[in-house]
Scaffold this motif. Structure first.
Motif, PDB file in Angstrom:
ATOM      1  N   ARG A   1       0.822  -1.204   0.000  1.00  0.00           N
ATOM      2  CA  ARG A   1       0.000   0.000   0.000  1.00  0.00           C
ATOM      3  C   ARG A   1       0.855   1.252   0.000  1.00  0.00           C
ATOM      4  O   ARG A   1       0.559   2.232  -0.692  1.00  0.00           O
ATOM      5  N   ARG A   2       1.924   1.228   0.748  1.00  0.00           N
ATOM      6  CA  ARG A   2       2.824   2.393   0.792  1.00  0.00           C
ATOM      7  C   ARG A   2       3.490   2.612  -0.558  1.00  0.00           C
ATOM      8  O   ARG A   2       3.637   3.755  -1.013  1.00  0.00           O
ATOM      9  N   ASP A   3       3.886   1.488  -1.202  1.00  0.00           N
ATOM     10  CA  ASP A   3       4.508   1.606  -2.527  1.00  0.00           C
ATOM     11  C   ASP A   3       3.552   2.278  -3.513  1.00  0.00           C
ATOM     12  O   ASP A   3       3.959   3.144  -4.305  1.00  0.00           O
ATOM     13  N   PHE A   4       2.279   1.880  -3.488  1.00  0.00           N
ATOM     14  CA  PHE A   4       1.302   2.476  -4.394  1.00  0.00           C
ATOM     15  C   PHE A   4       1.105   3.958  -4.109  1.00  0.00           C
ATOM     16  O   PHE A   4       1.007   4.770  -5.027  1.00  0.00           O
TER      17      PHE A   4
ATOM     18  N   PHE B   1       4.042   5.742  -5.447  1.00  0.00           N
ATOM     19  CA  PHE B   1       4.050   5.754  -6.912  1.00  0.00           C
ATOM     20  C   PHE B   1       3.038   6.763  -7.455  1.00  0.00           C
ATOM     21  O   PHE B   1       3.330   7.507  -8.388  1.00  0.00           O
ATOM     22  N   LYS B   2       1.837   6.790  -6.882  1.00  0.00           N
ATOM     23  CA  LYS B   2       0.815   7.729  -7.347  1.00  0.00           C
ATOM     24  C   LYS B   2       1.261   9.178  -7.128  1.00  0.00           C
ATOM     25  O   LYS B   2       1.036  10.048  -7.983  1.00  0.00           O
ATOM     26  N   ASN B   3       1.919   9.428  -6.017  1.00  0.00           N
ATOM     27  CA  ASN B   3       2.442  10.776  -5.775  1.00  0.00           C
ATOM     28  C   ASN B   3       3.532  11.130  -6.786  1.00  0.00           C
ATOM     29  O   ASN B   3       3.631  12.279  -7.244  1.00  0.00           O
ATOM     30  N   PHE B   4       4.338  10.137  -7.141  1.00  0.00           N
ATOM     31  CA  PHE B   4       5.395  10.351  -8.132  1.00  0.00           C
ATOM     32  C   PHE B   4       4.790  10.709  -9.497  1.00  0.00           C
ATOM     33  O   PHE B   4       5.254  11.646 -10.165  1.00  0.00           O
TER      34      PHE B   4
ATOM     35  N   ALA C   1      -2.218   0.827 -12.177  1.00  0.00           N
ATOM     36  CA  ALA C   1      -1.328   1.947 -11.881  1.00  0.00           C
ATOM     37  C   ALA C   1      -1.926   2.881 -10.837  1.00  0.00           C
ATOM     38  O   ALA C   1      -1.220   3.423  -9.985  1.00  0.00           O
ATOM     39  N   SER C   2      -3.246   3.090 -10.897  1.00  0.00           N
ATOM     40  CA  SER C   2      -3.885   4.008  -9.954  1.00  0.00           C
ATOM     41  C   SER C   2      -4.398   3.291  -8.714  1.00  0.00           C
ATOM     42  O   SER C   2      -4.960   3.923  -7.825  1.00  0.00           O
TER      43      SER C   2
END
Length: 441
Positions: A67-70, A73-76, A99-100
């Protein structure tokens, strides 16, 4: 000299390339690998932010994400798409729900961001209903649009996609006729794909008008409709036409004089399984519209409705040289095949994929289609199980085909002993063509 050659061997030729070429190369990498190049040197640090292609479609690149990785990634991606004063236009953006992480508002924001950056190709796949920005349907730069989204597709009344050449829509439910207005509003559209599309109960007419279309695929899915629909197509410059659906109530289709390939699969609704003169007329109109085709794949059920019987054929495929005829019921009749072959006088290659027949061709044994007599050079029979009606058909072809070069029989569900017995019988059948080879598979 040796020292000089050694130094040349370790020369970093990639870094000598201009930035725009390096960015183009990065566009072919998964986003994670493209970002990793930022550690190579100060020059590479921000190159990935200028990529012309951003591909977030492949679910495999998100395997093992927590969950943290997602969230990271979304913030990136947020920072990447909203980077201030971005110098390079984003030409291609592909994204899936992976991706989202199922974040609809986030994905909506990403789509809005790329639409404002001169996007040419947009591919979106989402597993549930997704609201699309109105800006999408007035984007001046879009050349390719591919949407795979279930649910009702809402099209604004005022649409303008002046540069769109390829439109691919999958799994949508169309509850009104605005989608067909969208097609007609794309004046340079060359490719249209509608696959697994559901027509709502309010749709009474499918109307597609485009003079620029060259390739069109229409694959409709029957839903609970209380009304039949009529199909109106005006696409005279089509070169490829694929159509899968239940038999419509009526067809009004303009002639397709440039048609090279057609793939037609027409089924009947269960309540129309019996003969119906109106259904026959509708199917005839559909086949008449594609009569200029050169290569045809035709899958039908209840051929007595789709192939009108009578002393004279009601349509003729004078340009057709290659035909694959498929029937998936256990009730086909040999006379249907011969009646249709009378409509294809110049046929050269015939492929029959038929299940076990109910009747052979004895009533028409002396009525030989001209293509069999003068043009057929190759015949392939699939799904052969050794039934007597198909033996009659094969015997008929061998007896009357004068220029036949190859007869290929693909057997199905037979033991080795049965295959040997059938092969022996096939080889003993008389042939009119001395050069004909009988091949079993």
């Amino acid at each position: 000299m040796a020292k000089q050659a050694k130094n040349e061997g370790v020369l970093d030729r990639i870094s000598t390339l201009p930035d725009h070429m390096l960015c183009h190369m990065l566009s072919f990498l998964p986003i994670k690998d493209a970002v990793r190049t930022s550690v190579l040197s100060p020059r590479w640090r921000y190159l990935f932010t200028f990529m012309s292609t951003l591909d977030l479609y492949d679910y495999r690149q998100f395997r093992g994400f927590t969950r943290r990785d997602f969230n990271d990634f979304k913030n990136f991606v947020d920072r990447l798409l909203l980077f201030p004063k971005q110098q390079v236009r984003l030409e291609c953006f592909r994204v899936s729900e992976n991706a989202s992480d199922g974040d609809c508002p986030r994905l909506y924001g990403w789509i809005c961001a790329v639409l404002s950056r001169g996007i040419k190709e947009l591919v979106v796949s989402y597993g549930k209903n997704l609201r699309l920005p109105t800006l999408l349907f007035t984007c001046q730069s879009l050349v390719t649009l591919e949407l795979d989204i279930p649910g009702d597709m809402k099209i604004p009344p005022d649409v303008s996609l002046p540069n769109l050449k390829s439109l691919n829509l999958s799994n949508f439910l169309f509850s009104d006729g605005l989608i067909f207005k969208l097609v007609s509003s794309c004046h340079v559209l060359e490719e249209l794909y509608m696959e697994f599309v559901k027509l709502g109960r309010n749709i009474t007419e499918v109307n597609i008008h485009s003079l620029s279309l060259k390739r069109m695929t229409l694959e409709f899915v029957l839903v609970n409709r209380d009304k039949d629909y009529k199909m109106v197509i005006n696409a005279p410059n089509l070169e490829y036409f694929k159509f899968y659906d239940m038999l419509a109530d009526g067809y009004r289709v303009s002639s397709m004089n440039s048609l090279e390939h057609a793939n037609i699969r027409v089924h009947q609704c269960p309540e129309y399984a019996i003969y119906d003169v109106n259904r026959e007329r509708a199917a005839t109109n559909l086949l008449q519209a594609i009569c200029n085709v050169k290569c045809l794949y035709l899958l039908i059920t209840h051929a007595e409705t789709l192939i009108p019987m009578g002393p004279e054929p009601v349509f003729a495929f004078h340009k057709l040289v290659q035909l694959k005829f498929v029937n998936e019921t256990e009730a086909w009749v040999g006379t249907w095949i011969l009646e249709f072959l009378h409509c294809v006088p110049n046929l050269e290659i015939l492929h029959l994929a038929l299940d076990a027949a109910s009747e052979g061709i004895q009533p028409l044994a002396e009525n030989v289609p001209s293509c069999v007599s003068f043009h057929l050079t190759e015949i392939r029979v699939s799904r052969f199980v050794g039934d007597e009606p198909m033996f009659q058909m094969i015997s008929f072809f061998l007896k009357h085909a004068t220029v036949l070069e190859t007869l290929i029989i693909a057997m199905k569900y037979l033991t080795e002993k049965e295959e040997l017995s059938i092969t022996k019988r096939l080889l003993e059948l008389p042939r009119n063509s001395r050069s004909c080879q009988v091949i079993t598979e």
